[in-house]
Design a protein around this motif. Structure first.
Motif, mmCIF file in Angstrom:
data_model
loop_
_atom_site.group_PDB
_atom_site.id
_atom_site.type_symbol
_atom_site.label_atom_id
_atom_site.label_comp_id
_atom_site.label_asym_id
_atom_site.label_seq_id
_atom_site.Cartn_x
_atom_site.Cartn_y
_atom_site.Cartn_z
ATOM 1 N N GLN A 137 12.940 10.020 -22.614
ATOM 2 C CA GLN A 137 14.169 9.364 -22.161
ATOM 3 C C GLN A 137 14.085 7.842 -22.284
ATOM 4 O OE1 GLN A 137 14.693 10.813 -18.201
ATOM 5 N NE2 GLN A 137 15.237 12.891 -18.827
ATOM 6 N N LEU A 138 12.901 7.320 -22.519
ATOM 7 C CA LEU A 138 12.731 5.879 -22.674
ATOM 8 C C LEU A 138 12.628 5.544 -24.160
ATOM 9 C CD1 LEU A 138 10.034 5.310 -19.884
ATOM 10 C CD2 LEU A 138 12.520 5.279 -19.664
ATOM 11 N N SER A 139 13.671 5.882 -24.906
ATOM 12 C CA SER A 139 13.613 5.742 -26.362
ATOM 13 C C SER A 139 14.842 5.052 -26.946
ATOM 14 C CB SER A 139 13.454 7.124 -27.006
ATOM 15 O OG SER A 139 14.529 7.976 -26.629
ATOM 16 N N GLU A 140 15.715 4.520 -26.133
ATOM 17 C CA GLU A 140 16.915 3.863 -26.658
ATOM 18 C C GLU A 140 16.530 2.557 -27.356
ATOM 19 O OE1 GLU A 140 21.161 2.045 -25.017
ATOM 20 O OE2 GLU A 140 19.948 3.386 -23.772
ATOM 21 N N ARG A 141 17.144 2.307 -28.486
ATOM 22 C CA ARG A 141 16.816 1.123 -29.274
ATOM 23 C C ARG A 141 17.214 -0.155 -28.539
ATOM 24 N NH1 ARG A 141 16.061 2.107 -34.888
ATOM 25 N NH2 ARG A 141 16.265 4.329 -35.401
ATOM 26 N N ASP A 142 16.396 -1.164 -28.711
ATOM 27 C CA ASP A 142 16.646 -2.484 -28.139
ATOM 28 C C ASP A 142 16.936 -2.395 -26.635
ATOM 29 O OD1 ASP A 142 16.848 -5.206 -28.089
ATOM 30 O OD2 ASP A 142 18.936 -5.270 -28.756
ATOM 31 N N ALA A 143 16.055 -1.712 -25.933
ATOM 32 C CA ALA A 143 16.225 -1.517 -24.491
ATOM 33 C C ALA A 143 14.951 -1.929 -23.767
ATOM 34 C CB ALA A 143 16.552 -0.064 -24.176
ATOM 35 N N THR A 144 15.147 -2.471 -22.557
ATOM 36 C CA THR A 144 14.030 -2.876 -21.701
ATOM 37 C C THR A 144 14.108 -2.084 -20.404
ATOM 38 O OG1 THR A 144 14.038 -5.115 -22.623
ATOM 39 C CG2 THR A 144 12.887 -4.786 -20.539
ATOM 40 N N TYR A 145 13.066 -1.333 -20.109
ATOM 41 C CA TYR A 145 13.048 -0.468 -18.934
ATOM 42 C C TYR A 145 12.078 -1.039 -17.893
ATOM 43 C CZ TYR A 145 15.194 2.921 -22.107
ATOM 44 O OH TYR A 145 16.025 3.548 -23.005
ATOM 45 N N VAL A 146 12.440 -0.861 -16.639
ATOM 46 C CA VAL A 146 11.591 -1.272 -15.537
ATOM 47 C C VAL A 146 11.162 -0.024 -14.776
ATOM 48 C CG1 VAL A 146 13.606 -1.682 -14.051
ATOM 49 C CG2 VAL A 146 11.391 -2.697 -13.463
ATOM 50 N N PHE A 147 9.898 0.057 -14.435
ATOM 51 C CA PHE A 147 9.383 1.200 -13.672
ATOM 52 C C PHE A 147 9.619 0.919 -12.188
ATOM 53 C CE2 PHE A 147 6.436 1.540 -17.444
ATOM 54 C CZ PHE A 147 7.080 2.643 -17.981
ATOM 55 N N ASN A 148 10.619 1.595 -11.663
ATOM 56 C CA ASN A 148 11.026 1.359 -10.278
ATOM 57 C C ASN A 148 10.611 2.464 -9.328
ATOM 58 O OD1 ASN A 148 12.804 3.096 -11.602
ATOM 59 N ND2 ASN A 148 14.524 2.553 -10.278
ATOM 60 N N HIS A 149 9.841 3.428 -9.811
ATOM 61 C CA HIS A 149 9.351 4.507 -8.941
ATOM 62 C C HIS A 149 7.870 4.741 -9.240
ATOM 63 C CE1 HIS A 149 9.424 8.166 -6.484
ATOM 64 N NE2 HIS A 149 8.684 8.721 -7.439
ATOM 65 N N VAL A 150 7.084 4.852 -8.185
ATOM 66 C CA VAL A 150 5.660 5.141 -8.323
ATOM 67 C C VAL A 150 5.309 6.320 -7.425
ATOM 68 C CG1 VAL A 150 4.988 2.790 -8.930
ATOM 69 C CG2 VAL A 150 5.076 3.456 -6.529
ATOM 70 N N LYS A 151 4.403 7.130 -7.928
ATOM 71 C CA LYS A 151 3.856 8.233 -7.140
ATOM 72 C C LYS A 151 2.378 7.959 -6.917
ATOM 73 C CE LYS A 151 3.155 13.240 -6.968
ATOM 74 N NZ LYS A 151 3.324 14.540 -7.679
ATOM 75 N N ILE A 152 1.993 7.770 -5.669
ATOM 76 C CA ILE A 152 0.619 7.432 -5.308
ATOM 77 C C ILE A 152 -0.091 8.708 -4.875
ATOM 78 C CG2 ILE A 152 -0.842 5.993 -3.862
ATOM 79 C CD1 ILE A 152 1.568 4.147 -3.457
ATOM 80 N N MET A 153 -1.165 9.040 -5.572
ATOM 81 C CA MET A 153 -1.963 10.233 -5.259
ATOM 82 C C MET A 153 -3.326 9.785 -4.741
ATOM 83 S SD MET A 153 -0.972 12.482 -8.612
ATOM 84 C CE MET A 153 -1.389 11.103 -9.657
ATOM 85 N N ILE A 154 -3.619 10.140 -3.491
ATOM 86 C CA ILE A 154 -4.837 9.709 -2.809
ATOM 87 C C ILE A 154 -5.724 10.916 -2.582
ATOM 88 C CG2 ILE A 154 -5.766 8.595 -0.752
ATOM 89 C CD1 ILE A 154 -3.103 7.146 -0.436
ATOM 90 N N ALA A 155 -6.915 10.885 -3.154
ATOM 91 C CA ALA A 155 -7.899 11.953 -2.964
ATOM 92 C C ALA A 155 -8.851 11.565 -1.840
ATOM 93 C CB ALA A 155 -8.663 12.210 -4.258
ATOM 94 N N TYR A 156 -9.218 12.523 -1.025
ATOM 95 C CA TYR A 156 -10.043 12.248 0.146
ATOM 96 C C TYR A 156 -11.091 13.338 0.315
ATOM 97 C CZ TYR A 156 -7.244 15.857 2.456
ATOM 98 O OH TYR A 156 -6.627 17.045 2.767
ATOM 99 N N HIS A 157 -12.130 13.000 1.058
ATOM 100 C CA HIS A 157 -13.163 13.957 1.444
ATOM 101 C C HIS A 157 -12.943 14.332 2.903
ATOM 102 C CE1 HIS A 157 -17.054 15.896 1.931
ATOM 103 N NE2 HIS A 157 -17.275 15.134 2.990
ATOM 104 N N LYS A 158 -12.793 15.609 3.158
ATOM 105 C CA LYS A 158 -12.485 16.095 4.493
ATOM 106 C C LYS A 158 -13.733 16.152 5.350
ATOM 107 C CE LYS A 158 -9.734 17.816 7.614
ATOM 108 N NZ LYS A 158 -8.673 16.978 8.241
ATOM 109 N N GLY A 159 -13.667 15.492 6.508
ATOM 110 C CA GLY A 159 -14.761 15.537 7.465
ATOM 111 C C GLY A 159 -14.501 16.562 8.550
ATOM 112 N N ASP A 160 -15.477 16.749 9.409
ATOM 113 C CA ASP A 160 -15.380 17.689 10.516
ATOM 114 C C ASP A 160 -14.994 16.924 11.772
ATOM 115 O OD1 ASP A 160 -15.478 19.813 12.205
ATOM 116 O OD2 ASP A 160 -17.614 20.250 11.927
ATOM 117 N N ALA A 161 -13.727 17.026 12.151
ATOM 118 C CA ALA A 161 -13.242 16.277 13.303
ATOM 119 C C ALA A 161 -13.884 16.746 14.605
ATOM 120 C CB ALA A 161 -11.720 16.394 13.401
ATOM 121 N N THR A 162 -14.318 18.001 14.662
ATOM 122 C CA THR A 162 -14.909 18.511 15.910
ATOM 123 C C THR A 162 -16.247 17.844 16.213
ATOM 124 O OG1 THR A 162 -15.937 20.338 14.671
ATOM 125 C CG2 THR A 162 -13.756 20.729 15.631
#
Length: 516
Positions: free
Chosen positions: A187-212
């Motif tokens: 969809q970002l293929s129109e000729r002579d066009a400038t696109y701005v990335f206005n949406h980000v998806k942040i994916m955070i990986a974590y290590h699960k600890g033992d809360a008990t």
């Protein structure tokens, strides 16, 4: 009995020892709000996103995040700008608080961040954004003192390539050729066009600890995906947010910035190895072992040839001295001994030589100590600005070494202007570097670049120079001039060729007298 007592004493001392983390390497404990309330855990429930300067591979001038018309952090928010050390300021790192509100273990879908409105095409803020997109400027984000990465698949490769920067937008030329990240979506293929990335998806990986048991969670990595959407909420079916060529005054033009957050549990990865995936994703070139061995063999062969030539020349001269018939023949120098007139002649510019030698020794010791600290882990990448801070501190304190070496060498070579030597050592090379640095900083100030050093930092550098470096140089020069020159050693070096010749002549004459 004595061995048992010694063992018990050693164990008693070990119980008093406390472990510590290297600077910048202490993990941050995270937990959800529920675990913090239920188990009374000492942990952090907010995940802060810090934005750094924006730079480009096309242009050399970086810009601060606040120079762009992006969403800014709230003044009364929970996050604040991190404290910067001297090395970060000199390197141009500008970590700032961001408007992203992330709570640990709470996923977010299409949360609106802010809306930016423009009334005309020639708006300076929009023009600045458009120009920086065409110059391929990219974000640099930091979460939990770890860079946020943008991963994508490279052509002809199944392994994803991850970088610590991601683009603010992309553009397509008149001929329809996509640049930067416009290849991500059809969809970002129109000729002579400038696109701005206005949406980000942040994916955070974590290590699960033992809360008990009181073990909190730890973040392992943070990745981001960018998208350009002309409507809110952002979906895969929406078109890209294209910067317009003209704006209707009645409707105006708006850019809606949004974000999503997803937490992913990751097992099998230790917190100490969370940087490895960035290094492993970089393209590695194969080591050319044959070329390396070939170069080593050629170097050894040429060195052996030069050594053989020198040994043969030296052996020939020694044989000639042994076969000399008279003292007059011995006193006439030839061969490799002819260089003694140049080796033991005092240099023309002893002032410049002594100052250069002192500064060189200072820089060499500074580099060596910095490498030792780096090998010990004190200058790791998470400890931002530590390298430059260490280099500056070591340089100003090692002015004592520079002053001592310069004064010692200057006095050894017969220099008499000791005041000029001390002042030149303290101000010549640091002054040249500071003048160049100051004029380059004026250029950065004029262009409003993030790499420009603030005036207060310049004053701090001047205080380090005049307050520590200059006095330590004077202190070292005092001990260098105070120590006596080894006159006997110098006379021996100067008279060594003639002493050897006279001794050989006397031996030859005595042998001739005994055996007529």
């Amino acid at each position: 009995m004595k061995a048992g007592a010694a063992t018990l004493s050693l164990l008693a001392l070990l119980t008093l020892c406390n472990g510590f983390y290297l600077p910048g390497l202490a993990p941050t404990k995270f937990c959800s709000k529920e675990d913090r309330m239920n188990y009374k855990m000492d942990c952090q429930t907010k995940v802060y996103v810090h934005v750094n300067k924006l730079d480009s591979v096309v242009q050399i001038l970086p810009y601060e995040y606040t120079s762009f018309d992006f969403c800014q952090a709230l003044e009364n928010g929970t996050d604040h700008d991190p404290v910067e050390n001297l090395g970060q300021v000199v390197f141009g790192e500008r970590l700032r608080a961001s408007p992203y509100n992330i709570t640990y273990m709470q996923n977010v879908t299409d949360a609106m961040l802010c809306v930016k409105t423009y009334e005309r095409v020639d708006d300076p803020k929009m023009k600045f954004l458009r120009d920086r997109i065409h110059e391929a400027y990219m974000y640099q984000w930091v979460i939990d003192n770890m860079p946020v990465t943008w991963c994508y698949t490279v052509a002809n490769s199944d392994q994803p390539f991850c970088t610590t920067r991601f683009p603010i937008g992309c553009y397509v030329t008149h001929s329809g050729k996509p640049h930067d990240a416009c290849f991500l979506s059809a969809q970002l293929s129109e000729r002579d066009a400038t696109y701005v990335f206005n949406h980000v998806k942040i994916m955070i990986a974590y290590h699960k600890g033992d809360a008990t048991t009181g073990e909190a969670d730890r973040l392992l990595r943070a990745q981001v995906q960018v998208a350009s959407c002309d409507t809110y909420p952002c979906t895969t079916a929406t078109k890209g947010m294209k910067l317009p060529s003209k704006i209707d005054k009645a409707k105006k033009f708006q850019i809606t910035y949004s974000y999503s957050v997803e937490f992913i549990e990751l097992q099998g990865v230790r917190w100490a190895s969370r940087w490895d995936y960035i290094l492993n994703s970089l393209p590695h070139t194969n080591i050319q072992w044959f070329s390396l061995l070939n170069s080593i063999v050629i170097t050894i062969f040429l060195s052996a040839m030069v050594a053989m030539v020198l040994l043969r020349s030296l052996h020939r001269d020694i044989m000639r001295y042994n076969q000399a018939e008279s003292a007059e023949d011995i006193q006439e120098d030839f061969g490799w001994k002819l260089v003694h007139g140049d080796v033991f002649r005092p240099p023309t510019h002893i002032m410049l030589l002594s100052v250069s030698a002192g500064t060189g020794v200072q820089i060499c010791i500074m580099t060596l100590i910095s490498l030792v600290f780096a090998c010990l882990g004190f200058l790791s990448p998470p400890n931002r600005g530590a390298l430059m801070t260490t280099v500056l501190v070591l340089y100003v304190f090692l002015g004592m070494v520079s002053g001592y070496v310069s004064a010692r060498l200057y006095k050894t070579m017969g220099g008499l202007r000791w005041k000029s030597n001390v002042l030149t050592t303290a101000f010549l090379f640091p002054g040249i570097v500071f003048v160049i640095f100051f004029f380059l900083n004026l250029v950065l100030w004029y262009n409003h670049s993030a790499a420009a050093i603030p005036f207060t930092t310049l004053l701090a550098l001047l205080c380090l120079w005049f307050g520590i470096s200059v006095p330590s140089t004077f202190f070292g020069a005092f001990f260098g001039f105070r120590r006596d020159v080894c006159i006997d050693m110098l006379l021996w070096l100067l008279l060594c060729p003639y002493f050897t010749a006279n001794q050989s002549a006397s031996s030859h004459q005595s042998n001739t007298t005994r055996n007529p």
